[in-house]
Design an enzyme around this catalytic site. Structure first.
Site, PDB file in Angstrom:
ATOM      1  N   SER A 245      17.890 -39.644 -15.170  1.00 14.35           N
ATOM      2  CA  SER A 245      17.318 -39.099 -14.773  1.00 14.35           C
ATOM      3  C   SER A 245      16.648 -38.747 -13.645  1.00 14.35           C
ATOM      4  O   SER A 245      16.576 -40.319 -12.435  1.00 14.35           O
ATOM      5  CB  SER A 245      15.981 -39.918 -15.437  1.00 14.35           C
ATOM      6  OG  SER A 245      13.987 -39.790 -15.461  1.00 14.35           O
TER       7      SER A 245
ATOM      8  N   ARG B  62       6.182 -46.965 -16.232  1.00 12.99           N
ATOM      9  CA  ARG B  62       6.961 -47.569 -15.763  1.00 12.99           C
ATOM     10  C   ARG B  62       6.611 -48.954 -16.469  1.00 12.99           C
ATOM     11  O   ARG B  62       5.218 -49.296 -16.574  1.00 12.99           O
ATOM     12  CB  ARG B  62       6.168 -47.157 -14.417  1.00 12.99           C
ATOM     13  CG  ARG B  62       6.871 -45.839 -14.169  1.00 12.99           C
ATOM     14  CD  ARG B  62       6.363 -45.162 -12.827  1.00 12.99           C
ATOM     15  NE  ARG B  62       6.394 -44.531 -12.395  1.00 12.99           N
ATOM     16  CZ  ARG B  62       5.918 -43.324 -11.454  1.00 12.99           C
ATOM     17  NH1 ARG B  62       4.747 -43.025 -12.551  1.00 12.99           N
ATOM     18  NH2 ARG B  62       6.570 -42.425 -11.084  1.00 12.99           N
TER      19      ARG B  62
ATOM     20  N   THR C 194      12.837 -38.033  -8.353  1.00 13.26           N
ATOM     21  CA  THR C 194      12.482 -37.141  -7.422  1.00 13.26           C
ATOM     22  C   THR C 194      11.931 -37.338  -6.098  1.00 13.26           C
ATOM     23  O   THR C 194      11.709 -36.870  -4.426  1.00 13.26           O
ATOM     24  CB  THR C 194      12.474 -35.817  -7.722  1.00 13.26           C
ATOM     25  OG1 THR C 194      11.151 -35.258  -8.470  1.00 13.26           O
ATOM     26  CG2 THR C 194      13.367 -34.893  -8.304  1.00 13.26           C
ATOM     27  N   ASN C 195      11.114 -38.730  -6.501  1.00 12.47           N
ATOM     28  CA  ASN C 195       9.970 -39.208  -5.910  1.00 12.47           C
ATOM     29  C   ASN C 195      10.681 -39.758  -4.964  1.00 12.47           C
ATOM     30  O   ASN C 195      10.957 -39.854  -2.832  1.00 12.47           O
ATOM     31  CB  ASN C 195       8.599 -40.091  -6.066  1.00 12.47           C
ATOM     32  CG  ASN C 195       7.820 -38.938  -7.181  1.00 12.47           C
ATOM     33  OD1 ASN C 195       8.155 -38.323  -6.852  1.00 12.47           O
ATOM     34  ND2 ASN C 195       7.226 -40.268  -8.349  1.00 12.47           N
TER      35      ASN C 195
ATOM     36  N   ARG D  38      -3.368  -0.978  -6.238  1.00 13.89           N
ATOM     37  CA  ARG D  38      -2.876  -1.698  -6.435  1.00 13.89           C
ATOM     38  C   ARG D  38      -2.958  -2.621  -7.720  1.00 13.89           C
ATOM     39  O   ARG D  38      -4.068  -2.463  -8.518  1.00 13.89           O
ATOM     40  CB  ARG D  38      -2.816  -3.534  -5.070  1.00 13.89           C
ATOM     41  CG  ARG D  38      -4.146  -3.917  -5.118  1.00 13.89           C
ATOM     42  CD  ARG D  38      -3.919  -4.793  -3.970  1.00 13.89           C
ATOM     43  NE  ARG D  38      -5.932  -4.375  -3.474  1.00 13.89           N
ATOM     44  CZ  ARG D  38      -6.395  -4.877  -2.361  1.00 13.89           C
ATOM     45  NH1 ARG D  38      -5.650  -5.060  -1.297  1.00 13.89           N
ATOM     46  NH2 ARG D  38      -7.613  -5.127  -2.284  1.00 13.89           N
TER      47      ARG D  38
ATOM     48  N   LYS E 191       1.323  -1.302  -0.211  1.00 19.76           N
ATOM     49  CA  LYS E 191       0.207   0.169   0.177  1.00 19.76           C
ATOM     50  C   LYS E 191       0.768   1.215   0.800  1.00 19.76           C
ATOM     51  O   LYS E 191       0.654   1.900  -1.097  1.00 19.76           O
ATOM     52  CB  LYS E 191      -1.024   0.194   1.201  1.00 19.76           C
ATOM     53  CG  LYS E 191      -1.915   1.266   1.451  1.00 19.76           C
ATOM     54  CD  LYS E 191      -2.849   1.144   2.352  1.00 19.76           C
ATOM     55  CE  LYS E 191      -3.882  -0.323   2.996  1.00 19.76           C
ATOM     56  NZ  LYS E 191      -4.053  -0.430   3.346  1.00 19.76           N
TER      57      LYS E 191
ATOM     58  N   HIS F  36      -6.752 -31.790   7.428  1.00 19.38           N
ATOM     59  CA  HIS F  36      -5.874 -33.223   6.608  1.00 19.38           C
ATOM     60  C   HIS F  36      -6.492 -33.709   5.381  1.00 19.38           C
ATOM     61  O   HIS F  36      -5.967 -33.555   4.210  1.00 19.38           O
ATOM     62  CB  HIS F  36      -6.277 -34.008   7.911  1.00 19.38           C
ATOM     63  CG  HIS F  36      -5.795 -35.311   7.465  1.00 19.38           C
ATOM     64  ND1 HIS F  36      -7.112 -36.511   6.994  1.00 19.38           N
ATOM     65  CD2 HIS F  36      -5.018 -36.317   7.376  1.00 19.38           C
ATOM     66  CE1 HIS F  36      -6.688 -37.797   6.443  1.00 19.38           C
ATOM     67  NE2 HIS F  36      -5.348 -37.405   6.741  1.00 19.38           N
TER      68      HIS F  36
ATOM     69  N   GLU G 235      17.755 -41.544  -8.077  1.00 17.57           N
ATOM     70  CA  GLU G 235      17.145 -41.737  -6.912  1.00 17.57           C
ATOM     71  C   GLU G 235      17.289 -42.020  -5.289  1.00 17.57           C
ATOM     72  O   GLU G 235      16.438 -41.700  -4.896  1.00 17.57           O
ATOM     73  CB  GLU G 235      15.376 -42.778  -7.860  1.00 17.57           C
ATOM     74  CG  GLU G 235      16.480 -43.534  -7.664  1.00 17.57           C
ATOM     75  CD  GLU G 235      15.260 -43.810  -9.003  1.00 17.57           C
ATOM     76  OE1 GLU G 235      13.644 -43.695  -8.079  1.00 17.57           O
ATOM     77  OE2 GLU G 235      15.067 -45.235  -9.210  1.00 17.57           O
TER      78      GLU G 235
ATOM     79  N   ARG H  89      -2.673   2.796   8.517  1.00 17.45           N
ATOM     80  CA  ARG H  89      -3.020   1.665   8.322  1.00 17.45           C
ATOM     81  C   ARG H  89      -2.288   1.051   7.845  1.00 17.45           C
ATOM     82  O   ARG H  89      -1.628   1.677   8.144  1.00 17.45           O
ATOM     83  CB  ARG H  89      -4.675   1.890   6.582  1.00 17.45           C
ATOM     84  CG  ARG H  89      -5.302   2.897   6.215  1.00 17.45           C
ATOM     85  CD  ARG H  89      -5.320   3.078   5.243  1.00 17.45           C
ATOM     86  NE  ARG H  89      -6.179   3.988   4.917  1.00 17.45           N
ATOM     87  CZ  ARG H  89      -7.564   4.345   4.699  1.00 17.45           C
ATOM     88  NH1 ARG H  89      -7.963   2.351   5.084  1.00 17.45           N
ATOM     89  NH2 ARG H  89      -8.311   4.846   4.858  1.00 17.45           N
TER      90      ARG H  89
ATOM     91  N   CYS I 131      12.020 -37.260 -13.508  1.00 17.14           N
ATOM     92  CA  CYS I 131      10.884 -37.331 -13.794  1.00 17.14           C
ATOM     93  C   CYS I 131      10.069 -38.165 -12.936  1.00 17.14           C
ATOM     94  O   CYS I 131       8.367 -39.060 -13.347  1.00 17.14           O
ATOM     95  CB  CYS I 131      10.637 -39.462 -14.779  1.00 17.14           C
ATOM     96  SG  CYS I 131      12.067 -40.431 -13.925  1.00 17.14           S
TER      97      CYS I 131
ATOM     98  N   MET J   4      -5.183  -7.070   9.545  1.00 18.44           N
ATOM     99  CA  MET J   4      -4.904  -6.492  10.258  1.00 18.44           C
ATOM    100  C   MET J   4      -5.420  -5.154  10.500  1.00 18.44           C
ATOM    101  O   MET J   4      -6.704  -4.995   9.514  1.00 18.44           O
ATOM    102  CB  MET J   4      -3.154  -6.545   9.420  1.00 18.44           C
ATOM    103  CG  MET J   4      -2.266  -7.600   9.777  1.00 18.44           C
ATOM    104  SD  MET J   4      -0.386  -7.012   9.703  1.00 18.44           S
ATOM    105  CE  MET J   4      -1.343  -6.420   7.795  1.00 18.44           C
TER     106      MET J   4
ATOM    107  N   GLY K  83      -7.853  -7.812   5.190  1.00 20.10           N
ATOM    108  CA  GLY K  83      -9.298  -7.682   6.481  1.00 20.10           C
ATOM    109  C   GLY K  83      -7.897  -8.957   7.540  1.00 20.10           C
ATOM    110  O   GLY K  83      -8.951  -8.729   8.167  1.00 20.10           O
TER     111      GLY K  83
ATOM    112  N   TYR L   7      15.149 -31.924 -20.003  1.00 20.22           N
ATOM    113  CA  TYR L   7      13.309 -32.063 -19.660  1.00 20.22           C
ATOM    114  C   TYR L   7      13.001 -32.355 -18.613  1.00 20.22           C
ATOM    115  O   TYR L   7      14.073 -32.515 -17.577  1.00 20.22           O
ATOM    116  CB  TYR L   7      13.656 -32.700 -21.205  1.00 20.22           C
ATOM    117  CG  TYR L   7      13.933 -34.564 -20.792  1.00 20.22           C
ATOM    118  CD1 TYR L   7      12.787 -35.014 -19.385  1.00 20.22           C
ATOM    119  CD2 TYR L   7      14.756 -35.183 -21.089  1.00 20.22           C
ATOM    120  CE1 TYR L   7      13.236 -36.667 -19.092  1.00 20.22           C
ATOM    121  CE2 TYR L   7      15.337 -36.291 -21.050  1.00 20.22           C
ATOM    122  CZ  TYR L   7      14.595 -37.068 -19.716  1.00 20.22           C
ATOM    123  OH  TYR L   7      15.026 -38.282 -19.006  1.00 20.22           O
TER     124      TYR L   7
HETATM  125  C1  PEP Z   1      11.084 -41.956  -8.541  1.00 28.48           C
HETATM  126  O1  PEP Z   1      10.893 -42.077  -7.995  1.00 28.48           O
HETATM  127  O2  PEP Z   1      10.710 -40.044  -8.765  1.00 28.48           O
HETATM  128  C2  PEP Z   1       9.935 -42.093 -10.049  1.00 28.48           C
HETATM  129  C3  PEP Z   1       9.949 -41.373 -10.768  1.00 28.48           C
HETATM  130  O3  PEP Z   1       9.814 -43.722  -9.554  1.00 28.48           O
HETATM  131  P1  PEP Z   1       8.777 -43.974  -8.961  1.00 28.48           P
HETATM  132  O4  PEP Z   1       7.902 -43.174  -8.553  1.00 28.48           O
HETATM  133  O5  PEP Z   1       7.820 -44.817  -9.694  1.00 28.48           O
HETATM  134  O6  PEP Z   1       9.152 -44.588  -7.593  1.00 28.48           O
HETATM  135 MG    MG Z   2      11.833 -44.397  -8.035  1.00 30.41          MG
END
Ligand code: PEP
Ligand code: MG
Length: 902
Positions: free
Chosen positions: A786, A580, A789-790, A340, A27, A456, A767, A96, A854, A107, A105, A874
């Site tokens: 690749s 997969r 990241t899971n 704004r 503001k 939750h 991984e 203000r 992936c 503060m 709303g 990618y």
């Molecule tokens: C992962 O682990 O990020 C992955 C893509 O493999 P999955 O989810 O099948 O374990």
């Molecule tokens: Mg995996």
């Protein structure tokens, strides 16, 4: 920093500008910007967020603040030709809050500071309007009492209602000066009784206390909750704007209003806003009296209306965006109180961005910064038919978007039972807990009467991509009697309800659902170029084209079958980043997998593998055909073998029953033995991924052969297959070397037998932390990485990915340990730093190493920016998220270019 001696805690409106939001709040920065544009802003000054931080940390305002405020106040008084609270002609100010991010709303505000028993008379004389002066004074005591002295606001409202009732009037404008004078006496008594002190008569004391109250309002429970939900950092503090008062309540030639420079729903140009004659700003917000459409101002006060229109054009051209505005007219003089960049719907964001490009106000790259992947995702959900007749039951928090229709059920067990028999259900609970998980999975959508965006229900539903409305407080949910009541309406188990996770609305009965036009467009069923093309679709089409033009990241799909692959292609996928293969081992093929696991001899194993080979090959032929000309990364089998075997309890019972009947089945007995043998306490950390390939002879070889033979078949059919073989869960280069050497041999055999040159590349997933840490070595045996990241998130944090989101993540989110689940948005500091390390090390070993991701993060907007920044080639995500990833990849590239050229 507070220890900096030269630090300035107060800025005049003429000193700031819109880039100083960190220091002056949104503001304050915008008031300064408007002042510098020469727009009519009442003079004033801003106390910085730094001053607030010092106050919040130490409990007292910085020593220099008082002096600085005095100096700026003196300058303001000189400019206005009157002093704060001066008895014969008081300068009045508003105080203000205004943080960097808008917290509507949340503060506090105090208006009319400077009025006292004395100066109220001076104001009356100056304004020639006694009623106005006493009305302003009662408002001050009311707001000050509530905000600064913590008096229950209801007490003032009740007194006001009683005054109106005594006079038999319904609106406050019908109270005259004498009524208001009496009300002031009553309000002062309320303050004295409730706060244990008199309402301060000293104007400077009023000002200082109000400033502190605004500082304190940063930390009210509702402000804290709001920040957590909106992911606003809690240490920013708020600025405080002290502004000379202008009055919209001086009579019918005065008033106050809000306006948008264009329609925030459609983006169309026009006059959008509301106006309220003879009123102060909070009357509009409180909805005490009915406003009139802004267009009516033209007949009420043409000169002010014209000036407002010109000012709005100035603002739009200056901010190059839709602005929202608060203004006041004091006796025919227009004053700008706030502006704004305005909030807008997802659809309007796309439309407005392209409209502004057409008007030459912004570039295509800037247009990309005006929309987000989250907005695009919202536009892709099916929605309720806007033309349908509906019976609205109530409204809650729009926790997870989508439109869901189903029969009301009030417990998880029924949700599962009914959904198994083919019914669509909506799970309705007061609030959910981990025991409701099965029911949530089985439902079309989830509705709760309690809890906010981080409850939750909300967290889990978002994680599942399930529609959810939570905290719909009007609904009285009675799970024991399996019903909910809303006013007179009773909804019993089995009654149909519809919930809209994008608006939070809850309807009785079935509201028809229509597909999103944006999805129809991506599917190729609606054309953006047609003359009668949907305006929104045309805008999305243009923005996607900008994104595709500038993005560096390619976007691939996680897809396991030809149908998904084809859809992904329609949505713009440039290949498959993860196929997969485990899904290919289920259904009718499960029996073959069982034979493989139970095999005692090489012959038995070979027989099972030979039976699987042609089936696998057929899968790949279809996939390569669907993705002809584009890369397809096939991952060798990953999950633990027990997942392909019957459930241990079920099987034990079956065997026990059979034994008691003395007709034990030989196969079941062997199966049970195998299940016991393969049982693991922590299967995700057990025999899976490359480990499986190394201990089950022939398994990976069979898969590689199927890939190679499928590729050869496609080649010989004049196709252009581009398969890549990916090894999962590698922790050390030795594992990869063994699998790679075997694969190279199999491929050579297939090439020789089919007379083809398949150019298959072999790479690995990264991984596990050890893989990331030793990426330099692993890159010696891998042509590509690749990032999974899971699993990497699971192993870096030590969080079981299947359990934690439903068990303690809600508590973690509520405590602010993280603002969002690390399984949803990449944890840049932890998991991300391993990714960064592996990218650098991998490329140092092999400069042409291809790099992708992936894990689920590949389709998450914020994470896509991170992957762009660390230099991946990618991202790969589920087909439905491909447009979002394309858009965000474009936004990341445009943003990076913008900051390079600055
Ligand atoms: C992962 O682990 O990020 C992955 C893509 O493999 P999955 O989810 O099948 O374990
Ligand atoms: Mg995996």
């Amino acid at each position: 920093m507070s220890e900096n001696k030269d630090q300035k805690f107060v800025y005049d409106f003429t000193e700031g500008n819109r880039d100083l939001k960190d220091l002056l709040g949104g503001k304050g920065a915008n008031l300064a910007e408007m002042t510098n544009l020469g727009l009519p802003v009442p003079p004033g000054f801003t106390i910085t967020t730094e001053a607030c931080k010092v106050y919040l940390e130490s409990g007292t305002a910085p020593a220099e603040l008082r002096e600085e405020v005095s100096a700026h106040l003196a300058a303001l008084e000189a400019k206005m030709g009157k002093k704060l609270g001066q008895s014969d002609d008081p300068l009045l100010v508003s105080v203000r809050s205004g943080a960097k991010f808008s917290m509507p709303g949340m503060m506090d505000t105090v208006l009319n500071i400077g009025l006292s028993d004395d100066s109220v008379k001076g104001l009356a004389a100056q304004a020639g309007n006694e009623r106005f002066a006493w009305d302003s004074y009662r408002r001050l005591i009311q707001m000050f009492g509530k905000t600064v002295l913590d008096v229950d606001g209801e007490l003032f409202e009740e007194a006001l209602d009683e005054a109106k009732a005594a006079k038999k009037v319904t609106v406050d404008t019908d109270l005259d000066a004498a009524d208001l004078k009496k009300l002031v006496t009553r309000f002062k008594k309320i303050v004295a009784k409730q706060a244990g002190r008199d309402f301060p008569q000293d104007a400077r004391e009023q000002l200082d206390l109000a400033v502190e109250a605004v500082f304190n309002s940063w930390n009210t429970d509702r402000a804290k909750l709001y920040r957590r939900q909106e992911r606003i950092p809690s240490d920013l503090g708020t600025a405080v704007n002290v502004c000379s008062m202008v009055f919209g309540n001086l009579g019918p030639d005065s008033g106050t209003g809000v306006a948008f420079t264009r329609d925030p729903a459609s983006g169309h140009a026009g006059v959008y806003g509301d106006y309220l004659q003879n009123a102060q700003g909070e009357d509009v917000v409180a909805g005490i009296r009915n406003t009139v459409p802004l267009a009516d101002l033209e007949t009420i006060d043409k000169a002010s209306y014209d000036q407002l229109m010109t000012t709005m054009t100035t603002l739009e051209n200056h901010y190059k965006d839709l602005c929202d505005i608060e203004f006041t007219i004091e006796r025919g003089q227009l004053w700008m109180l706030q502006t704004r960049v305005g909030k807008r719907t997802a659809g309007a964001a796309f439309r407005i961005a392209t409209q502004l490009v057409d008007q030459g106000l912004i570039t295509e790259a800037e247009a990309l910064q005006r929309v987000t992947g989250h907005q695009l995702a919202q536009l892709m959900f099916p929605r309720f038919d806007e033309d349908a007749k509906t019976a609205l039951l109530g409204r809650g928090i729009a926790a997870s978007p989508g439109a869901a229709v189903g029969k009301a059920v009030f417990d998880s067990y029924t949700a599962v039972k009914w959904s198994r028999s083919g019914e669509k259900v909506i799970l309705i609970r007061r609030e959910t807990n981990p025991d409701d998980l099965d029911g949530m999975i089985a439902s079309e959508g989830i509705l709760t009467s309690r809890g906010g965006k981080t409850s939750h229900a909300a967290v889990v539903a978002r994680g599942m991509g399930k529609t959810c409305v939570c905290g719909a407080e009007e609904l009285d949910v009675d799970t024991k009697r399996r019903r909910m009541t809303v006013g007179e309406t009773v909804i019993e188990e089995g009654d149909v309800v519809s919930i809209d996770g994008s608006t939070g609305k809850v309807y009785l009965g079935e509201v028809p659902v229509v597909p999103s036009p944006v999805v129809e467009y991506f599917e190729g069923r609606m054309h953006a170029g047609a003359d009668d093309a949907d305006e929104l679709v045309a805008a999305v089409h243009r923005i996607m084209a900008y994104a595709d033009r500038v993005r560096r990241l390619r976007v691939r799909a996680n897809a396991d079958n030809a149908e998904d692959a084809l859809r992904a292609r329609r949505f713009g996928a440039q290949g498959i980043g993860l196929c997969r293969t485990e899904h290919m081992f289920l259904g009718e093929r499960r029996e073959l997998v069982e034979r493989l696991i139970l095999a005692d001899t090489d012959e038995e194993r070979e027989a099972a593998l030979s039976a699987l080979l042609p089936l696998q090959k057929k899968d790949f032929v279809e996939l390569f055909e669907a993705m002809d000309g584009l890369p397809v990364t096939v991952r060798l089998l990953d999950p633990p073998l027990h997942e392909f075997l019957p459930d241990i309890t079920e099987l034990s019972v079956r065997v026990a029953l059979a034994e008691s009947r003395k007709d034990a089945n030989e196969n079941d007995l062997r199966l049970l033995q195998a299940v016991h043998k393969l049982h693991e306490q922590n299967p995700m950390l057990g025999l899976r991924g490359v480990r499986l390939g190394l201990v089950i002879p022939g398994l990976f070889k069979m898969q590689v052969r199927a890939i190679a033979e499928a590729a050869a078949e496609r080649k010989n059919a004049k196709g252009d297959p581009r398969a890549e073989i990916m090894v999962p869960l590698v922790g050390t280069v030795q594992e990869l070397e063994i699998v790679r050497d075997e694969a190279v041999q199999v491929i050579a055999e297939v090439e020789a037998a089919t007379g083809t040159n398949l150019k298959l590349s072999i790479g690995t997933m990264i991984e596990l932390p050890r893989a990331a840490l030793t990426a330099a070595q692993i890159a010696e045996a891998a042509q590509f990485f690749s990032f999974g990241t899971n699993d990497l998130t699971q192993t870096v944090w030590g969080f079981s990915r299947d359990d934690v989101e439903a068990s303690f993540f809600t508590a973690y989110l509520e405590k602010g340990i993280f603002g969002v689940s690390p399984f949803e948005t990449i944890d840049k500091d932890g998991v991300g730093s391993l990714v960064r390390h592996a990218v650098k090390q991998g490329r140092a070993t092999r400069p042409d190493l291809k790099l992708g991701v992936c894990g689920e993060h590949g389709g998450d907007p914020e994470s896509v920016h991170f992957f762009h920044e660390v230099g991946l080639d990618y991202v790969s995500c589920s087909p439905f998220r491909i447009p979002v990833a394309r858009l965000e990849a474009g936004r990341a590239a445009a943003e990076a270019k913008g900051s390079d050229s600055r």
